[in-house]
Scaffold this motif. Sequence first.
Motif, PDB file in Angstrom:
ATOM      1  N   GLU A   1      -5.705 -18.785  -8.330  1.00  0.00           N
ATOM      2  CA  GLU A   1      -6.035 -17.619  -9.146  1.00  0.00           C
ATOM      3  C   GLU A   1      -5.302 -16.419  -8.577  1.00  0.00           C
ATOM      4  OE1 GLU A   1      -9.780 -14.861 -10.614  1.00  0.00           O
ATOM      5  OE2 GLU A   1     -10.139 -16.441  -9.159  1.00  0.00           O
TER       6      GLU A   1
ATOM      7  N   ARG B   1     -17.165 -19.211 -15.915  1.00  0.00           N
ATOM      8  CA  ARG B   1     -16.126 -19.230 -16.941  1.00  0.00           C
ATOM      9  C   ARG B   1     -15.486 -17.846 -17.031  1.00  0.00           C
ATOM     10  NH1 ARG B   1     -17.593 -20.794 -22.920  1.00  0.00           N
ATOM     11  NH2 ARG B   1     -18.081 -18.602 -23.000  1.00  0.00           N
TER      12      ARG B   1
ATOM     13  N   LYS C   1      -8.018 -24.933 -15.782  1.00  0.00           N
ATOM     14  CA  LYS C   1      -7.801 -24.813 -17.215  1.00  0.00           C
ATOM     15  C   LYS C   1      -8.199 -26.132 -17.858  1.00  0.00           C
ATOM     16  CE  LYS C   1      -4.312 -23.576 -20.621  1.00  0.00           C
ATOM     17  NZ  LYS C   1      -2.940 -23.071 -20.788  1.00  0.00           N
TER      18      LYS C   1
ATOM     19  N   SER D   1      -3.975 -31.780 -11.159  1.00  0.00           N
ATOM     20  CA  SER D   1      -4.076 -31.969 -12.611  1.00  0.00           C
ATOM     21  C   SER D   1      -4.534 -33.393 -12.894  1.00  0.00           C
ATOM     22  CB  SER D   1      -2.738 -31.694 -13.301  1.00  0.00           C
ATOM     23  OG  SER D   1      -1.783 -32.669 -12.962  1.00  0.00           O
TER      24      SER D   1
ATOM     25  N   ILE E   1     -10.860 -21.303 -19.279  1.00  0.00           N
ATOM     26  CA  ILE E   1     -10.448 -21.094 -17.894  1.00  0.00           C
ATOM     27  C   ILE E   1     -11.700 -20.869 -17.059  1.00  0.00           C
ATOM     28  CG2 ILE E   1      -9.047 -19.711 -16.301  1.00  0.00           C
ATOM     29  CD1 ILE E   1      -7.385 -21.078 -18.492  1.00  0.00           C
ATOM     30  N   TRP E   2     -11.835 -21.671 -15.999  1.00  0.00           N
ATOM     31  CA  TRP E   2     -13.010 -21.622 -15.125  1.00  0.00           C
ATOM     32  C   TRP E   2     -12.602 -21.289 -13.703  1.00  0.00           C
ATOM     33  CZ3 TRP E   2     -18.125 -22.591 -16.436  1.00  0.00           C
ATOM     34  CH2 TRP E   2     -18.334 -22.998 -17.755  1.00  0.00           C
TER      35      TRP E   2
ATOM     36  N   ALA F   1      -7.984 -23.464 -24.887  1.00  0.00           N
ATOM     37  CA  ALA F   1      -8.453 -23.858 -23.559  1.00  0.00           C
ATOM     38  C   ALA F   1      -9.534 -22.909 -23.062  1.00  0.00           C
ATOM     39  CB  ALA F   1      -7.283 -23.856 -22.566  1.00  0.00           C
TER      40      ALA F   1
ATOM     41  N   GLU G   1       3.093 -27.836 -19.933  1.00  0.00           N
ATOM     42  CA  GLU G   1       2.581 -26.874 -18.955  1.00  0.00           C
ATOM     43  C   GLU G   1       2.308 -27.541 -17.613  1.00  0.00           C
ATOM     44  OE1 GLU G   1      -0.927 -23.520 -18.470  1.00  0.00           O
ATOM     45  OE2 GLU G   1      -0.900 -24.768 -20.262  1.00  0.00           O
TER      46      GLU G   1
ATOM     47  N   PRO H   1      -8.221 -27.886 -21.377  1.00  0.00           N
ATOM     48  CA  PRO H   1      -7.776 -27.766 -22.769  1.00  0.00           C
ATOM     49  C   PRO H   1      -8.872 -28.224 -23.727  1.00  0.00           C
ATOM     50  CG  PRO H   1      -6.729 -29.646 -21.731  1.00  0.00           C
ATOM     51  CD  PRO H   1      -7.510 -28.928 -20.658  1.00  0.00           C
TER      52      PRO H   1
ATOM     53  N   TYR I   1      -7.153 -31.626 -17.161  1.00  0.00           N
ATOM     54  CA  TYR I   1      -7.302 -30.294 -16.590  1.00  0.00           C
ATOM     55  C   TYR I   1      -6.070 -29.942 -15.779  1.00  0.00           C
ATOM     56  CZ  TYR I   1      -8.572 -32.631 -12.185  1.00  0.00           C
ATOM     57  OH  TYR I   1      -8.571 -33.417 -11.054  1.00  0.00           O
TER      58      TYR I   1
END
Length: 100
Positions: free
Chosen positions: A93, A19, A43, A80, A28-29, A26, A62, A45, A88
Motif C-alpha cells: 500500500e 475495505r 485487490k 497473487s 480493495i482491502w 474490484a 494486471e 476482482p 486476488y
Amino acid sequence: MRAIASIGETIDGFLLTGRLHAGGMAAIWRVEHDVHPGPLVMKLPLILDGDDPAMIVSFEVEDMILQRLGGRHVPRFVASRGLAQRPYLVMEEIRGQSLE
C-alpha cells in the motif's frame, strides 16, 4: 464468481482488516500477513460467470505486469492467485493523498 469478502476473513494467510474501496470491477482491502511486512492491500476482482471476458483478461494482464514493474511510484508485488480459485492480487500500500 463474485468476490464477496468481510472484515476478519483470511485468504491464504492474508487477514482482511478493512475495505478501502469497492468499484464496479474490484474491491480493495487493507490486509495483514505474518510473513509479509505491511502496509498491504488486496485487490479482489468482482467477476461473475458470464461477465465480459475483457474483465478476466484485464485482471490477468494486471497480475503479469505488476510482477515485472518496479520503482518508487509502483507498489511492490507481494502475491497473487489466478482465476482457478478465488483470484486476488496483493501489493504494497502506497499511502498518500487520494487521486479522487
